[in-house]
Design a protein around this motif. Structure first.
Motif, PDB file in Angstrom:
ATOM      1  N   SER A 161       0.812  -1.352  -0.001  1.00  0.00           N
ATOM      2  CA  SER A 161      -0.154   0.019  -0.011  1.00  0.00           C
ATOM      3  C   SER A 161       0.989   1.458  -0.033  1.00  0.00           C
ATOM      4  CB  SER A 161      -0.693  -0.121   1.155  1.00  0.00           C
ATOM      5  OG  SER A 161      -1.746   1.159   1.063  1.00  0.00           O
ATOM      6  N   GLY A 162       0.679   2.121  -0.912  1.00  0.00           N
ATOM      7  CA  GLY A 162       1.322   3.295  -1.120  1.00  0.00           C
ATOM      8  C   GLY A 162       2.548   2.916  -2.216  1.00  0.00           C
ATOM      9  N   LYS A 163       2.141   3.465  -3.318  1.00  0.00           N
ATOM     10  CA  LYS A 163       2.967   3.012  -4.555  1.00  0.00           C
ATOM     11  C   LYS A 163       4.277   3.939  -4.504  1.00  0.00           C
ATOM     12  CE  LYS A 163       0.267  -0.079  -6.084  1.00  0.00           C
ATOM     13  NZ  LYS A 163       0.579  -1.421  -5.486  1.00  0.00           N
ATOM     14  N   GLN A 164       4.728   4.627  -3.375  1.00  0.00           N
ATOM     15  CA  GLN A 164       5.944   5.352  -3.635  1.00  0.00           C
ATOM     16  C   GLN A 164       7.077   4.751  -3.124  1.00  0.00           C
ATOM     17  OE1 GLN A 164       3.999   8.231  -1.011  1.00  0.00           O
ATOM     18  NE2 GLN A 164       4.353  10.070  -2.082  1.00  0.00           N
ATOM     19  N   TYR A 165       6.415   3.370  -2.427  1.00  0.00           N
ATOM     20  CA  TYR A 165       7.657   2.571  -1.798  1.00  0.00           C
ATOM     21  C   TYR A 165       8.678   2.326  -2.734  1.00  0.00           C
ATOM     22  CZ  TYR A 165       6.171  -1.389  -4.728  1.00  0.00           C
ATOM     23  OH  TYR A 165       5.845  -2.395  -6.003  1.00  0.00           O
ATOM     24  N   SER A 166       8.367   2.188  -4.244  1.00  0.00           N
ATOM     25  CA  SER A 166       9.593   2.102  -5.124  1.00  0.00           C
ATOM     26  C   SER A 166      10.488   2.893  -5.435  1.00  0.00           C
ATOM     27  CB  SER A 166       8.980   1.794  -6.455  1.00  0.00           C
ATOM     28  OG  SER A 166       8.258   2.754  -6.886  1.00  0.00           O
ATOM     29  N   LEU A 167      10.296   4.179  -4.920  1.00  0.00           N
ATOM     30  CA  LEU A 167      11.110   5.428  -4.754  1.00  0.00           C
ATOM     31  C   LEU A 167      12.279   5.349  -3.946  1.00  0.00           C
ATOM     32  CD1 LEU A 167       8.434   8.219  -5.148  1.00  0.00           C
ATOM     33  CD2 LEU A 167       9.652   6.966  -7.168  1.00  0.00           C
ATOM     34  N   GLY A 168      12.406   4.456  -2.934  1.00  0.00           N
ATOM     35  CA  GLY A 168      13.263   4.116  -1.989  1.00  0.00           C
ATOM     36  C   GLY A 168      14.651   3.696  -2.449  1.00  0.00           C
ATOM     37  N   GLU A 169      15.612   3.827  -1.914  1.00  0.00           N
ATOM     38  CA  GLU A 169      16.816   3.252  -2.183  1.00  0.00           C
ATOM     39  C   GLU A 169      17.368   1.672  -1.985  1.00  0.00           C
ATOM     40  OE1 GLU A 169      20.426   5.847  -1.628  1.00  0.00           O
ATOM     41  OE2 GLU A 169      21.301   4.054  -0.049  1.00  0.00           O
ATOM     42  N   MET A 170      16.369   1.514  -0.939  1.00  0.00           N
ATOM     43  CA  MET A 170      16.329  -0.254  -0.447  1.00  0.00           C
ATOM     44  C   MET A 170      15.262  -0.597  -0.094  1.00  0.00           C
ATOM     45  SD  MET A 170      19.129  -2.137   1.950  1.00  0.00           S
ATOM     46  CE  MET A 170      19.150  -3.929   1.997  1.00  0.00           C
ATOM     47  N   ILE A 171      14.803  -1.807  -0.296  1.00  0.00           N
ATOM     48  CA  ILE A 171      13.565  -2.444   0.203  1.00  0.00           C
ATOM     49  C   ILE A 171      13.873  -3.795   1.177  1.00  0.00           C
ATOM     50  CG2 ILE A 171      11.345  -3.523  -0.388  1.00  0.00           C
ATOM     51  CD1 ILE A 171      11.168  -1.500  -2.917  1.00  0.00           C
ATOM     52  N   ILE A 172      13.138  -3.771   2.044  1.00  0.00           N
ATOM     53  CA  ILE A 172      13.288  -4.865   3.170  1.00  0.00           C
ATOM     54  C   ILE A 172      11.843  -5.579   3.181  1.00  0.00           C
ATOM     55  CG2 ILE A 172      13.736  -5.683   5.383  1.00  0.00           C
ATOM     56  CD1 ILE A 172      16.020  -3.733   5.535  1.00  0.00           C
ATOM     57  N   LYS A 173      11.568  -6.568   3.155  1.00  0.00           N
ATOM     58  CA  LYS A 173      10.350  -7.417   3.237  1.00  0.00           C
ATOM     59  C   LYS A 173      10.426  -8.218   4.529  1.00  0.00           C
ATOM     60  CE  LYS A 173       7.677 -11.320   1.161  1.00  0.00           C
ATOM     61  NZ  LYS A 173       7.619 -12.217   0.261  1.00  0.00           N
ATOM     62  N   ILE A 174       9.510  -8.020   5.533  1.00  0.00           N
ATOM     63  CA  ILE A 174       9.296  -8.696   6.675  1.00  0.00           C
ATOM     64  C   ILE A 174       7.953  -9.239   6.670  1.00  0.00           C
ATOM     65  CG2 ILE A 174       9.222  -8.720   9.212  1.00  0.00           C
ATOM     66  CD1 ILE A 174      11.270  -6.067   8.916  1.00  0.00           C
ATOM     67  N   ASP A 175       7.846 -10.587   6.495  1.00  0.00           N
ATOM     68  CA  ASP A 175       6.399 -11.113   6.293  1.00  0.00           C
ATOM     69  C   ASP A 175       6.333 -12.577   6.805  1.00  0.00           C
ATOM     70  OD1 ASP A 175       3.720 -11.228   5.479  1.00  0.00           O
ATOM     71  OD2 ASP A 175       4.530 -12.129   3.582  1.00  0.00           O
ATOM     72  N   HIS A 176       4.874 -13.073   7.096  1.00  0.00           N
ATOM     73  CA  HIS A 176       4.870 -14.508   7.677  1.00  0.00           C
ATOM     74  C   HIS A 176       4.242 -15.245   6.447  1.00  0.00           C
ATOM     75  CE1 HIS A 176       0.472 -14.017   9.335  1.00  0.00           C
ATOM     76  NE2 HIS A 176       0.902 -13.046   8.777  1.00  0.00           N
ATOM     77  N   HIS A 177       3.828 -14.765   5.381  1.00  0.00           N
ATOM     78  CA  HIS A 177       3.099 -15.403   4.393  1.00  0.00           C
ATOM     79  C   HIS A 177       3.971 -16.310   3.463  1.00  0.00           C
ATOM     80  CE1 HIS A 177       0.365 -11.959   5.283  1.00  0.00           C
ATOM     81  NE2 HIS A 177      -0.477 -12.907   5.102  1.00  0.00           N
ATOM     82  N   PRO A 178       3.530 -17.370   2.998  1.00  0.00           N
ATOM     83  CA  PRO A 178       4.371 -18.287   1.885  1.00  0.00           C
ATOM     84  C   PRO A 178       4.965 -17.189   1.054  1.00  0.00           C
ATOM     85  CG  PRO A 178       2.203 -19.301   2.189  1.00  0.00           C
ATOM     86  CD  PRO A 178       2.195 -17.997   3.094  1.00  0.00           C
ATOM     87  N   ASN A 179       6.596 -17.467   0.657  1.00  0.00           N
ATOM     88  CA  ASN A 179       7.263 -16.724  -0.082  1.00  0.00           C
ATOM     89  C   ASN A 179       7.260 -17.029  -1.401  1.00  0.00           C
ATOM     90  OD1 ASN A 179       8.802 -14.238  -0.296  1.00  0.00           O
ATOM     91  ND2 ASN A 179      10.882 -15.581  -0.046  1.00  0.00           N
ATOM     92  N   ASP A 180       5.912 -16.871  -1.875  1.00  0.00           N
ATOM     93  CA  ASP A 180       5.680 -17.514  -3.408  1.00  0.00           C
ATOM     94  C   ASP A 180       6.151 -16.493  -4.440  1.00  0.00           C
ATOM     95  OD1 ASP A 180       4.619 -19.904  -2.569  1.00  0.00           O
ATOM     96  OD2 ASP A 180       2.800 -19.261  -2.190  1.00  0.00           O
ATOM     97  N   GLU A 181       5.991 -15.205  -3.981  1.00  0.00           N
ATOM     98  CA  GLU A 181       6.481 -14.022  -4.908  1.00  0.00           C
ATOM     99  C   GLU A 181       7.392 -13.134  -4.090  1.00  0.00           C
ATOM    100  OE1 GLU A 181       3.248 -12.275  -7.040  1.00  0.00           O
ATOM    101  OE2 GLU A 181       1.945 -13.586  -6.133  1.00  0.00           O
ATOM    102  N   PRO A 182       8.690 -13.548  -3.991  1.00  0.00           N
ATOM    103  CA  PRO A 182       9.722 -12.780  -3.422  1.00  0.00           C
ATOM    104  C   PRO A 182       9.837 -11.367  -3.976  1.00  0.00           C
ATOM    105  CG  PRO A 182      10.569 -14.836  -4.039  1.00  0.00           C
ATOM    106  CD  PRO A 182       9.400 -14.743  -4.824  1.00  0.00           C
ATOM    107  N   TYR A 183      10.425 -10.390  -3.332  1.00  0.00           N
ATOM    108  CA  TYR A 183      10.539  -9.134  -3.759  1.00  0.00           C
ATOM    109  C   TYR A 183      11.491  -8.574  -2.684  1.00  0.00           C
ATOM    110  CZ  TYR A 183       7.147  -7.169  -0.319  1.00  0.00           C
ATOM    111  OH  TYR A 183       6.371  -7.225   0.710  1.00  0.00           O
ATOM    112  N   GLY A 184      12.078  -7.363  -3.122  1.00  0.00           N
ATOM    113  CA  GLY A 184      12.969  -6.635  -2.119  1.00  0.00           C
ATOM    114  C   GLY A 184      14.396  -7.080  -2.104  1.00  0.00           C
ATOM    115  N   ASP A 185      15.235  -6.201  -1.792  1.00  0.00           N
ATOM    116  CA  ASP A 185      16.645  -6.194  -1.722  1.00  0.00           C
ATOM    117  C   ASP A 185      17.169  -7.279  -0.505  1.00  0.00           C
ATOM    118  OD1 ASP A 185      17.421  -4.292  -3.750  1.00  0.00           O
ATOM    119  OD2 ASP A 185      16.279  -3.128  -2.254  1.00  0.00           O
ATOM    120  N   LEU A 186      16.284  -7.278   0.721  1.00  0.00           N
ATOM    121  CA  LEU A 186      16.636  -8.223   1.688  1.00  0.00           C
ATOM    122  C   LEU A 186      15.282  -8.808   2.222  1.00  0.00           C
ATOM    123  CD1 LEU A 186      18.737  -9.216   4.032  1.00  0.00           C
ATOM    124  CD2 LEU A 186      18.485  -6.889   5.043  1.00  0.00           C
ATOM    125  N   SER A 187      15.310  -9.990   2.467  1.00  0.00           N
ATOM    126  CA  SER A 187      13.831 -10.587   2.883  1.00  0.00           C
ATOM    127  C   SER A 187      14.007 -11.285   4.180  1.00  0.00           C
ATOM    128  CB  SER A 187      13.225 -11.252   1.691  1.00  0.00           C
ATOM    129  OG  SER A 187      12.071 -11.860   2.022  1.00  0.00           O
TER     130      SER A 187
END
Length: 315
Positions: free
Chosen positions: A90-116
């Motif tokens: 939520s919030g499409k500006q997320y892609s404007l950052g320098e680095m993305i970290i994913k923290i989640d508990h759902h099955p990782n069927d669609e990985p994304y981010g620089d660090l997960s």
């Protein structure tokens, strides 16, 4: 270096941190997002830390969003919590950052981010955020507000500790959070209350559940029904658990009409694995709690038939 240490090192390295969560947030999305933000603000008061996303759908007693601009993302770290795939952030500006970290508990069927960091054994992402604090509590600061938010997230995703995702560790985390002096009774009341129109819609749902002989159920909420009760799709998550309260129902789908013509599908189960159905219909999620989309009533019928087949096979 384990992944939580890597995440902490990245947090230390950035002056600006933008924390996102998934669209149409539930208590765990807001609890993990806001809980992490509260911990980081208390630990690093000199940093700029923002919570970002769209409407919170009546959950503003938990958290409200910050106003941000595109420019604020320059050189920023973005953290996404409780969001399985990138299109749901939520919030499409997320892609404007320098680095993305994913923290989640759902099955990782669609990985994304620089660090997960994904832990499918966790009851909730809020539980994971507490674990992050616990693993690094010599460096991080817990607050009463962070504890309130993380507790709400755990209560929400465990169905008040009724769902199979509730483990002894979940209960231990909840007990540690309850050591902080937030008003848990008030929070539980807030999470349990529904508006009058949702209460009336709940009666309609109970009266209009279709159930087959094996315990596969479905509820169809057309645009006409939503208009009759003055309800929008964003308000319907409160009715999702209703079929599960009925003895004999083993798995069910809630099909909610959208203004664009398709149907949002919420799938739940007491045992049969139903996320395989979700994956076949542009969705995904946990084995017993998933979401999907149906383009029309024909696909709604198809999804219900798939639920019926899975429940029958388990009988």
């Amino acid at each position: 270096m384990d992944v939580t240490t890597e995440i902490l090192e990245k947090i230390k390295a950035y002056q600006k941190i933008m924390i996102h969560r998934h669209q149409s947030p539930d208590p765990d999305a807001l609890g993990s997002q806001g809980g992490l933000a509260a911990i980081l603000k208390a630990t690093y008061p000199e940093k700029e830390i923002y919570v970002v996303g769209g409407p919170v759908n009546g959950l503003d007693y938990l958290l409200t969003m910050d106003e941000v601009t595109d420019e604020m993302y320059q050189g920023a770290l973005v953290i996404s919590t409780d969001t399985a795939n990138e299109p749901r952030i939520s919030g499409k500006q997320y892609s404007l950052g320098e680095m993305i970290i994913k923290i989640d508990h759902h099955p990782n069927d669609e990985p994304y981010g620089d660090l997960s960091w994904v832990n499918t054994e966790a009851s909730s992402t809020s539980e994971m955020v507490y674990d992050f604090f616990d693993l690094h509590q010599d460096e991080l600061t817990m607050t009463d507000e962070a504890a309130r938010l993380l507790y709400a997230g755990i209560v929400g995703d465990t169905g008040r500790f009724m769902y199979p995702v509730t483990t002894s560790h979940t209960l231990w985390v909840a007990s540690k959070l309850r050591e902080y002096p937030f008003d848990a009774a008030k929070l539980n009341r807030q999470m349990d209350e529904v508006s009058e129109k949702i209460a009336r819609l709940s009666g309609y749902v109970t009266e209009n559940i279709q159930v087959d002989e094996n315990g596969a159920a479905m509820v169809l909420l057309t645009q006409e029904v939503l208009e009759k009760f003055g309800v929008e799709d964003a308000e319907t998550p409160a009715i999702i658990p209703i079929p599960g309260k009925i003895r004999g129902i083993k798995a069910w789908g809630i099909f909610v009409a959208q203004p664009e013509g398709f149907y949002r599908v919420r799938l739940r189960s007491k045992g049969p694995v139903i996320n395989t159905v979700a994956k076949r219909h542009h969705g995904g999620g946990h084995p017993l709690a998933s979401g999907a989309n149906a383009k029309d009533l024909e696909e709604v019928k198809e999804i219900y038939q798939e639920i019926q087949a899975i429940v029958k096979e388990k009988n």
